[in-house]
Design a protein around this motif. Sequence first.
Motif, mmCIF file in Angstrom:
data_model
loop_
_atom_site.group_PDB
_atom_site.id
_atom_site.type_symbol
_atom_site.label_atom_id
_atom_site.label_comp_id
_atom_site.label_asym_id
_atom_site.label_seq_id
_atom_site.Cartn_x
_atom_site.Cartn_y
_atom_site.Cartn_z
ATOM 1 N N ARG A 47 0.855 2.330 10.904
ATOM 2 C CA ARG A 47 0.513 2.657 9.511
ATOM 3 C C ARG A 47 0.560 4.158 9.292
ATOM 4 N N SER A 48 -0.037 4.953 10.174
ATOM 5 C CA SER A 48 -0.028 6.409 10.028
ATOM 6 C C SER A 48 1.388 6.954 10.103
ATOM 7 N N TRP A 49 2.170 6.396 10.991
ATOM 8 C CA TRP A 49 3.557 6.838 11.141
ATOM 9 C C TRP A 49 4.345 6.574 9.866
ATOM 10 N N LEU A 50 4.131 5.408 9.259
ATOM 11 C CA LEU A 50 4.820 5.080 8.015
ATOM 12 C C LEU A 50 4.380 6.011 6.882
ATOM 13 N N TYR A 51 3.109 6.340 6.836
ATOM 14 C CA TYR A 51 2.639 7.267 5.806
ATOM 15 C C TYR A 51 3.256 8.651 5.998
ATOM 16 N N ARG A 52 3.440 9.063 7.237
ATOM 17 C CA ARG A 52 4.092 10.342 7.487
ATOM 18 C C ARG A 52 5.516 10.330 6.923
ATOM 19 N N GLU A 77 0.827 -1.208 0.000
ATOM 20 C CA GLU A 77 0.000 0.000 0.000
ATOM 21 C C GLU A 77 0.865 1.263 0.000
ATOM 22 N N LEU A 78 2.023 1.225 0.656
ATOM 23 C CA LEU A 78 2.923 2.367 0.614
ATOM 24 C C LEU A 78 3.476 2.575 -0.800
ATOM 25 N N THR A 79 3.759 1.471 -1.482
ATOM 26 C CA THR A 79 4.260 1.581 -2.854
ATOM 27 C C THR A 79 3.198 2.195 -3.753
ATOM 28 N N GLY A 80 1.929 1.780 -3.570
ATOM 29 C CA GLY A 80 0.849 2.377 -4.340
ATOM 30 C C GLY A 80 0.726 3.861 -4.079
ATOM 31 N N TYR A 81 0.866 4.258 -2.819
ATOM 32 C CA TYR A 81 0.795 5.674 -2.451
ATOM 33 C C TYR A 81 1.945 6.449 -3.093
#
Length: 328
Positions: A60-65, A20-24
């Motif tokens: 998850r939120s921390w990784l998105y940050r 999901e991070l790669t997609g983002y």
Amino acid sequence: MSDLAAPPDVATELERHRTELTGYCYRMLGSLFEAEDAVQETMVRAWRAYDRFEGRSSLRSWLYRIATNVCLDALGGTGRRARPMDLASPGSAEGPLPGALPDAAWISPAPDGRVLPETGDPADVADRRESVRLAFVAALQHLAPRQRAVLILREVLAWKAAEVAELLDTTVASVNSALQRARATLAAAAPAAGDPAAPLDEEQRALLARYVAAFESYDLDALTSLLHEDATLSMPPYELWLLGPAEIRAWMAGHGIGCRGSRLLPVAANGMPGFAQYRPSADGGHEPWALQVIEISQGRITGLNSFLDTQRLFPLFGLPAHLEAGRP
């Protein structure tokens, strides 16, 4: 914290979020190669800073940050990636092929498995697939980087405004304002509508089967009969693109005649069907020529996107480097 001091299950927890991070990051950057580099940098930063993660937000939120900061750093001072249709008016099949532009100029395709979840709520999965379509990713590149992040987080990933504000260290009012501006810009960019590509319905499967048969037999009458009247053909890294069945047919009968005798292997790219195209080689087999991503709408093919950087794209899609003679 040293690398060896992290809890043993941290790497496993981080990896759960890689797709999901790669997609983002792909939506942010427009290149899967850059997106995977950004995610790897995100994982490294998260590993090294894990002792400072105090659980005040979800992992998850921390990784998105972290991923957002990595992408914003990568986008600083860079030009936007595009499709050929964004750069010039349609060309002529009779004209010469222009010089190739560098990789950084183009939106590049992405295998579904690298940017899309395998399971989930069907409506959510459909939205995710729509948001990696080439036209949508290209439209995102018209947005300023922070607007891009806000729109993806709010519209694609369905984060609340307060969550996005916390991630970006800003206010809810600023997030809402950025989203409003992003929506207006995106509407002006007008990504083309297309049929959902997966799962394919019976009509779409039949259309693609006819396309493969026509392309492999190089029956240009049959092939162009499958095209919408506004169908396009593009061939990154060249900015030339063609509009309409007549121009596409003329190209394939002229400059593109070397594609006669090609073989197509199916791939899934950008939430759409696609094919790896192999042209005949001197040894009697077939060699990589293009990664085709097919756009469909209302029972017709509306876009033939042929990406010619096979040296990088074919390994990315797990495709063979050569087809032996006689291989079906």
